[in-house]
Every structure is written in C-alpha cells, then in structure tokens.
Scaffold this active site. Sequence first.
Site, PDB file in Angstrom:
ATOM      1  N   HIS A  24      17.856 -37.014  -6.302  1.00 30.28           N
ATOM      2  CA  HIS A  24      17.124 -37.473  -5.121  1.00 30.28           C
ATOM      3  C   HIS A  24      15.628 -37.171  -5.218  1.00 30.28           C
ATOM      4  O   HIS A  24      14.931 -37.168  -4.208  1.00 30.28           O
ATOM      5  CB  HIS A  24      17.712 -36.843  -3.856  1.00 30.28           C
ATOM      6  CG  HIS A  24      19.145 -37.218  -3.639  1.00 30.28           C
ATOM      7  ND1 HIS A  24      19.530 -38.471  -3.260  1.00 30.28           N
ATOM      8  CD2 HIS A  24      20.275 -36.504  -3.811  1.00 30.28           C
ATOM      9  CE1 HIS A  24      20.845 -38.524  -3.179  1.00 30.28           C
ATOM     10  NE2 HIS A  24      21.326 -37.331  -3.514  1.00 30.28           N
ATOM     11  N   GLU A  36      17.366 -18.141  -7.013  1.00 30.50           N
ATOM     12  CA  GLU A  36      16.999 -16.770  -7.402  1.00 30.50           C
ATOM     13  C   GLU A  36      16.463 -16.730  -8.845  1.00 30.50           C
ATOM     14  O   GLU A  36      15.477 -16.041  -9.133  1.00 30.50           O
ATOM     15  CB  GLU A  36      18.218 -15.856  -7.225  1.00 30.50           C
ATOM     16  CG  GLU A  36      18.049 -14.416  -7.670  1.00 30.50           C
ATOM     17  CD  GLU A  36      16.941 -13.637  -6.951  1.00 30.50           C
ATOM     18  OE1 GLU A  36      16.348 -14.147  -5.997  1.00 30.50           O
ATOM     19  OE2 GLU A  36      16.658 -12.518  -7.407  1.00 30.50           O
ATOM     20  N   CYS A  76       0.857  -1.190   0.000  1.00 32.63           N
ATOM     21  CA  CYS A  76       0.000   0.000   0.000  1.00 32.63           C
ATOM     22  C   CYS A  76       0.894   1.240   0.000  1.00 32.63           C
ATOM     23  O   CYS A  76       1.893   1.304   0.705  1.00 32.63           O
ATOM     24  CB  CYS A  76      -0.947   0.111   1.192  1.00 32.63           C
ATOM     25  SG  CYS A  76      -2.165  -1.205   1.238  1.00 32.63           S
ATOM     26  N   ARG A  84       4.004  -0.306  -4.730  1.00 31.32           N
ATOM     27  CA  ARG A  84       3.693  -0.820  -3.399  1.00 31.32           C
ATOM     28  C   ARG A  84       2.333  -1.498  -3.324  1.00 31.32           C
ATOM     29  O   ARG A  84       1.968  -2.062  -2.283  1.00 31.32           O
ATOM     30  CB  ARG A  84       3.720   0.328  -2.385  1.00 31.32           C
ATOM     31  CG  ARG A  84       5.043   1.045  -2.321  1.00 31.32           C
ATOM     32  CD  ARG A  84       4.976   2.156  -1.318  1.00 31.32           C
ATOM     33  NE  ARG A  84       4.811   1.626   0.011  1.00 31.32           N
ATOM     34  CZ  ARG A  84       5.804   1.338   0.832  1.00 31.32           C
ATOM     35  NH1 ARG A  84       7.046   1.540   0.452  1.00 31.32           N
ATOM     36  NH2 ARG A  84       5.583   0.847   2.020  1.00 31.32           N
ATOM     37  N   TRP A 134      -2.870  -2.584  -1.727  1.00 29.19           N
ATOM     38  CA  TRP A 134      -2.561  -4.008  -1.862  1.00 29.19           C
ATOM     39  C   TRP A 134      -3.452  -4.686  -0.817  1.00 29.19           C
ATOM     40  O   TRP A 134      -3.220  -4.556   0.382  1.00 29.19           O
ATOM     41  CB  TRP A 134      -1.085  -4.265  -1.572  1.00 29.19           C
ATOM     42  CG  TRP A 134      -0.658  -5.672  -1.806  1.00 29.19           C
ATOM     43  CD1 TRP A 134      -0.249  -6.233  -2.974  1.00 29.19           C
ATOM     44  CD2 TRP A 134      -0.562  -6.724  -0.817  1.00 29.19           C
ATOM     45  NE1 TRP A 134       0.085  -7.548  -2.787  1.00 29.19           N
ATOM     46  CE2 TRP A 134      -0.108  -7.881  -1.474  1.00 29.19           C
ATOM     47  CE3 TRP A 134      -0.833  -6.797   0.551  1.00 29.19           C
ATOM     48  CZ2 TRP A 134       0.098  -9.086  -0.814  1.00 29.19           C
ATOM     49  CZ3 TRP A 134      -0.633  -8.001   1.212  1.00 29.19           C
ATOM     50  CH2 TRP A 134      -0.171  -9.122   0.519  1.00 29.19           C
ATOM     51  N   LYS A 169       5.937  -4.384  -3.887  1.00 29.57           N
ATOM     52  CA  LYS A 169       7.278  -4.135  -3.367  1.00 29.57           C
ATOM     53  C   LYS A 169       7.145  -3.791  -1.894  1.00 29.57           C
ATOM     54  O   LYS A 169       6.183  -3.129  -1.504  1.00 29.57           O
ATOM     55  CB  LYS A 169       7.844  -2.931  -4.128  1.00 29.57           C
ATOM     56  CG  LYS A 169       9.324  -2.715  -3.949  1.00 29.57           C
ATOM     57  CD  LYS A 169      10.080  -3.475  -4.973  1.00 29.57           C
ATOM     58  CE  LYS A 169      11.569  -3.284  -4.847  1.00 29.57           C
ATOM     59  NZ  LYS A 169      12.260  -4.444  -5.439  1.00 29.57           N
ATOM     60  N   GLU A 206       7.862 -15.122 -10.303  1.00 28.30           N
ATOM     61  CA  GLU A 206       7.250 -13.850  -9.931  1.00 28.30           C
ATOM     62  C   GLU A 206       6.644 -13.096 -11.095  1.00 28.30           C
ATOM     63  O   GLU A 206       5.564 -12.535 -10.979  1.00 28.30           O
ATOM     64  CB  GLU A 206       8.337 -12.919  -9.363  1.00 28.30           C
ATOM     65  CG  GLU A 206       8.686 -13.125  -7.960  1.00 28.30           C
ATOM     66  CD  GLU A 206       9.727 -12.101  -7.551  1.00 28.30           C
ATOM     67  OE1 GLU A 206       9.408 -11.264  -6.710  1.00 28.30           O
ATOM     68  OE2 GLU A 206      10.852 -12.125  -8.090  1.00 28.30           O
ATOM     69  N   ASN A 219      -2.212   2.107   5.643  1.00 28.32           N
ATOM     70  CA  ASN A 219      -1.369   0.987   5.206  1.00 28.32           C
ATOM     71  C   ASN A 219      -1.057   0.175   6.451  1.00 28.32           C
ATOM     72  O   ASN A 219      -0.628   0.746   7.453  1.00 28.32           O
ATOM     73  CB  ASN A 219      -0.083   1.557   4.575  1.00 28.32           C
ATOM     74  CG  ASN A 219       0.983   0.504   4.350  1.00 28.32           C
ATOM     75  OD1 ASN A 219       0.688  -0.679   4.243  1.00 28.32           O
ATOM     76  ND2 ASN A 219       2.233   0.929   4.279  1.00 28.32           N
ATOM     77  N   GLY A 220      -1.298  -1.132   6.401  1.00 27.84           N
ATOM     78  CA  GLY A 220      -1.017  -1.967   7.574  1.00 27.84           C
ATOM     79  C   GLY A 220      -2.215  -2.855   7.871  1.00 27.84           C
ATOM     80  O   GLY A 220      -3.103  -3.007   7.024  1.00 27.84           O
ATOM     81  N   LYS A 224      12.712 -15.435  -9.829  1.00 28.90           N
ATOM     82  CA  LYS A 224      12.459 -14.355 -10.799  1.00 28.90           C
ATOM     83  C   LYS A 224      11.438 -14.809 -11.833  1.00 28.90           C
ATOM     84  O   LYS A 224      10.533 -14.056 -12.193  1.00 28.90           O
ATOM     85  CB  LYS A 224      13.739 -13.925 -11.525  1.00 28.90           C
ATOM     86  CG  LYS A 224      14.764 -13.165 -10.757  1.00 28.90           C
ATOM     87  CD  LYS A 224      14.376 -11.744 -10.386  1.00 28.90           C
ATOM     88  CE  LYS A 224      13.652 -11.693  -9.073  1.00 28.90           C
ATOM     89  NZ  LYS A 224      14.369 -11.440  -7.893  1.00 28.90           N
TER      90      LYS A 224
HETATM   91  C1  F6R Z   1      11.797 -10.865  -5.141  1.00 33.02           C
HETATM   92  C2  F6R Z   1      11.528  -9.848  -4.145  1.00 33.02           C
HETATM   93  C3  F6R Z   1      11.146 -10.267  -2.777  1.00 33.02           C
HETATM   94  C4  F6R Z   1      11.978  -9.469  -1.758  1.00 33.02           C
HETATM   95  C5  F6R Z   1      11.515  -9.782  -0.340  1.00 33.02           C
HETATM   96  C6  F6R Z   1      12.357  -9.061   0.686  1.00 33.02           C
HETATM   97  O1  F6R Z   1      12.086 -10.324  -6.373  1.00 33.02           O
HETATM   98  O2  F6R Z   1      11.619  -8.684  -4.424  1.00 33.02           O
HETATM   99  O3  F6R Z   1      11.309 -11.635  -2.599  1.00 33.02           O
HETATM  100  O4  F6R Z   1      13.315  -9.809  -1.929  1.00 33.02           O
HETATM  101  O5  F6R Z   1      10.184  -9.387  -0.189  1.00 33.02           O
HETATM  102  O6  F6R Z   1      12.327  -7.687   0.510  1.00 33.02           O
HETATM  103  P1  F6R Z   1      13.394  -6.757   1.177  1.00 33.02           P
HETATM  104  O7  F6R Z   1      14.712  -7.065   0.597  1.00 33.02           O
HETATM  105  O8  F6R Z   1      12.941  -5.356   0.844  1.00 33.02           O
HETATM  106  O9  F6R Z   1      13.359  -7.028   2.650  1.00 33.02           O
END
Ligand code: F6R
Length: 611
Positions: free
Chosen positions: A507, A484, A2, A27, A73, A606, A491, A99-100, A488
């Site tokens: 395994h 990773e 949010c 966000r 969000w 994010k 996501e 937000n929260g 990616k």
């Molecule tokens: C993946 C991604 C998330 C963040 C995770 C931690 O692309 O962006 O998995 O890595 O939410 O976020 P931070 O690093 O901001 O604590």
Amino acid sequence: MCGIVGYIGHRPAADVLLRGLQRLEYRGYDSAGIAVMNGTLAVHKKKGKVQDLAHLLENVQVDGSLGIGHTRWATHGFPSDVNAHPHANPSGDFALVHNGIIENYAALREKLVAEGRTFQSQTDTEVLVHLIDRLWDGGAISLEEAVRQALQLVVGTYGIAVVSAHDPDLLIAARKGSPLILGVGEGEYFIGSDAAPLVEYTRQVVFLNDGEMVVVRRSGYEVRTIDNVVLNKEVHELEWDLEQIEKGGYEHFMLKEIMEQPVSLENCMRGRVQPAENTLKLGGLIHEMDRLRAARRIVIAACGTSWHAGLVGEYLIESLARIPVEVEYASEFRYRNPILGEGDVVLVISQSGETADTLAAVREAKQRKVPVYGICNVVGSTIARETDAGVYLHAGPEIGVASTKAFTAQVTVLAMLALKLAEGRTISQAEMAHYLQALAAIPDKVRAVLETCDQPIRQIAQVYRYASNFLYLGRGYNFPVALEGALKLKEISYIHAEGYPAAEMKHGPIALIDQFMPVVFIAMKDSTYDKVVSNIEEVVARKGSVIAITDTDNGELDKLCEYVIRIPATEEFLSPLLTVVPLQLLSYHIAVMRGCNVDQPRNLAKSVTVE
Ligand code: F6R
C-alpha cells in the site's frame, strides 16, 4: 535526562562526584561539571563527555568533602562550557545543578533582567539561581529557606542539588517531576538522579517525592515539603548491586544487556511461572485480577520501545483473554482528552518508571478516577509508586540507551498477564499447562539464539553496514517486532529504517524497493507464514535484498533470500521474545562497524524526564 549527583561526608568529594557522573552518563552527555566546597566553591565544567571533565580535573587539585555534579542533556541553550552545570550565583556564594525544565523561565528572566541582573548562560536553570540569590539576599534568610521559596515561584519540573560557599556542612536537594534519591551512609550522604552513583557506597535509600526537599548535614538529614511540612520518610533497601551496573567485560552496556537476556528473563519469571504445579502468579496484581478480567477495555500507554511492547501486549491480551485493548502513545494520551470511563483500566509500561510523558498519562488517568497499573523495571521509581498496583520486570538495571532486555522482559510480563487473565475463562487447564511450559523454555531458546546467530549476524552487518535505508516487515505478533528492529537501527547507527506490517508494504512502501534496499522479514512458520512468503516474493521481484528471520528449515526461504537467520520455534504468541534478539544484534553490530557510540547515541538519553 540529565544526571545529578551530590555528596557530603568524609571522602574526597571530587572522586565520588566524577565516578557518579560516569555512572549517570547514560542520562545525558553533552557537558558535565562539578562544584566542590573547600572554604570557597570550586566550579569546574566542560562541554563534552564526563571523560573530558575528568581530563580537565587531572591538572587541578580539588579538595573538599562536599559537592555536587551534573551531566547534561541540553534543553534550553546549546551544549557549551557556559551552559554546563553547576551554575553559581554572581558572587559565587552557592552553586546549583538542575534536571528538568523551568517552563516560566522566559517571564521570570525578563523580570530579573529588568531588575538589573545579568545572565551568563542561555539556560532556564540560571533563572532559578537568580531567584534564590534574590531571596537569599546576601544572607537575609537561610539558603535552604531561599531555595524553598524560589521553588514555589517556578512552574515546571526540577531535580536540584545546591551547595553553599558559606556552610561546609550543608547539601540541599529537591524534586518535582525529575527523579532524585538520597543515599544514606555512615556519616555520609549521597544524592543521585537514580541509584547508579550510590550503590557503590550504600544500598539504603530514601526516595524523594514530588514537592519534597531534603536538607542534609553530616549528622543527619531532614525532609520537608516545599510548603514546609516536616516528613518522616522510610528508608528502603536497594535491590541493585555494583556488578549489575558495570560492563562486566563487554565492550558496551548494550551488548551486555542483549547477552543477559536469558538470565533477565529467568529472573522475570522466577516464582511466577511454575509449570510443575501448573500455576502462574503475578503477586503485584493479585488483588486487581477481578477488575482486570471484568474490564470493558484495557488502555495501554507507553513510549518508544515500551510502546512496542505494549503493541505486542494488545495482540496477547486480545487473542488469549479476549479483552479489548487499545495502545496509546503516552505523549499523545493526555492531550487528546481521552475517553475513559466505567470499566476502563489503564496499564502503563516504562522501563525507567520516570518517563515524563508516561507519568503524565498515569496522572491523567488517575484524575479521571480510572484504575492505573504499571509495568516498570526500576523499583521505587515514580511511576511504580504512583500507580495503584503493578508488576516489576526484575530485569536488572538497563544502562544502554537503546532498550533491549527491558523489551523482552516487558513482553514476558504481558504474556504472563494475558495468560493470567485468560486462566479459567478463555483457555483450558491443559492449554495453560502447555503455555507455561513454553514460557519456561524461552530463556534457553534465547540462549540458543545468542549462541548461534551472533556470528552470522556480524557477517550480515558487514555487508549492509553502509546502507542508507532499511525496511523491517512482520505480521501479527511480529509486526511490533519489526517496529522495534527499525527503532534499534535508527537509534544507534543513524540509518533510516521503517517498520511495517508486511502486508501493508504493497500500500505504499513497496515504491521504495530497489537493489539498494535491504528488507528484514520476520517469517516464522506460524499462521501468517504463507502470506509473508508472498510478501518476500514481491520484494525479491523488485530486486530488494531480503534477510529473513525464521524457525523453518524447509528450504523455501533460502531460495528467495540473501540471508536466512534460523532461530528455535516456539508458540506463536511467544515468538517476539526470540525474533527480536537477532534484530538487536544486527543493529548493535552495524552501529559498531560504522564507528557509532552505541551506549551514547547522539541526541538521545536514557530516561526521558522532560515532556
Ligand atoms: C528505545 C528506548 C526508548 C524508551 C522510551 C521509554 O531504545 O529506549 O524508546 O523505550 O523512552 O522509556 P521507558 O520505558 O523508560 O518509559
């Protein structure tokens, strides 16, 4: 999670709010709204992206120089016009964005309903609106006092902004657990969940701490605790500028951030890695080095991509500095009563510095009187402020929801930390000199990867874009890179993908291999190479289609693999900084070709500020 924006000043508030919401959209993006004060409160909100709200506002005149905005969000209540913020009290006297999560909302709601109050939405936020309304009681007490008292009744997290229909010179904001900053301009003030909506207007900011509330008027502002203690807050100067938070000609933030990595890594190492003098400085941890070197154990806690960087950190610190490391999901850490004692130190990694689970791990460790250090990107973020000391990434703002340049900067900081811990103990001066040269050469090697690999990776993406599953395999330092790469892809393209240590495949996951399973191998010519080639053979024997990322030209992989992507060689411990880049590009191109919204993947946001 949010985004909140608020404005009081002399500009048309609707413009400032809308632009701010566009900048905060990473966000959350399931609905958006604004409330602008002009004699009465005009509330406009809509399910969908900020762009949908902008279309709605094209046909309405929204005058006024005071207002609040929100991009959502969803947590409680599905995305809809009604559940979108702002939420006004029943008679439209004030409006609020939040937000929260109000954790005791169900009990409070029940009580409020029993008192005869009716709810319009399914949100937890509306409970807060009714609580304020009940305390304010048509003006029995001031709105700021009603907000302050209401906040004392709620359990959970909040970043809020409130405007009144009865006071054209009043903007209230408060935070607990959800970030909020105040931007200080000339006769104008801004509220933002982060700096993105403010930098266009001012770089002077006040970071609000948990339990703090600010009352803003055009003539000035006052910060108090929600227990009513007046505070004298420092004004900070932001490092970010406008250019950094714009796309700069790229189609997506994610691509811009992938392409920025040579520069973000140079910035991350600037003033720290000095091969000419054979020195390595980590200013933020300079006074903590003795304690870190003497640590019985370093516990790394993080989430998502930052957790993957933490796993690379485990390999780095254990092999270079010979200090035991454990890597924890921050979200699990505090719920399993972790054993922390004398000699342990906790290191948290977070790009945003606001991730609720990681912040909870910081607080858990602090409660157990263990030193806590942070590796964060966002300067002044809550985790950066709450940890005892730490290192900033200096990677610049990361806006693409899928983290890219933060990962490489995190690994770079961890490599620097591992070398610093090893210096004078487990590695010689000569080795240090050699490693610093290798580190300093990384940005140019990333540049080379971006220049030479982008085109071939587009072709590979074209071939595999309709695959339903992918497997990513790597060993040693490149096992976390396999995780990773898979994350990616999941996501942003919604293709199911798994990352595994290459040798673990036999395994279990090997059962998945057939001609429809693309398998991405990281096969650098390092200590694990021969074993990885054997694993590739095993996949090929089962008709799996292999894409290999390698630094060798020996022809062996060309015979076995469908596609071979060549990248420069480097020290084994630095290879994740190069091997991850083609995987970032692969996920990006596949997502674009599948028509996915790369910067706003479904269900994600994010900065995950809820637990
Ligand atoms: C993946 C991604 C998330 C963040 C995770 C931690 O692309 O962006 O998995 O890595 O939410 O976020 P931070 O690093 O901001 O604590």
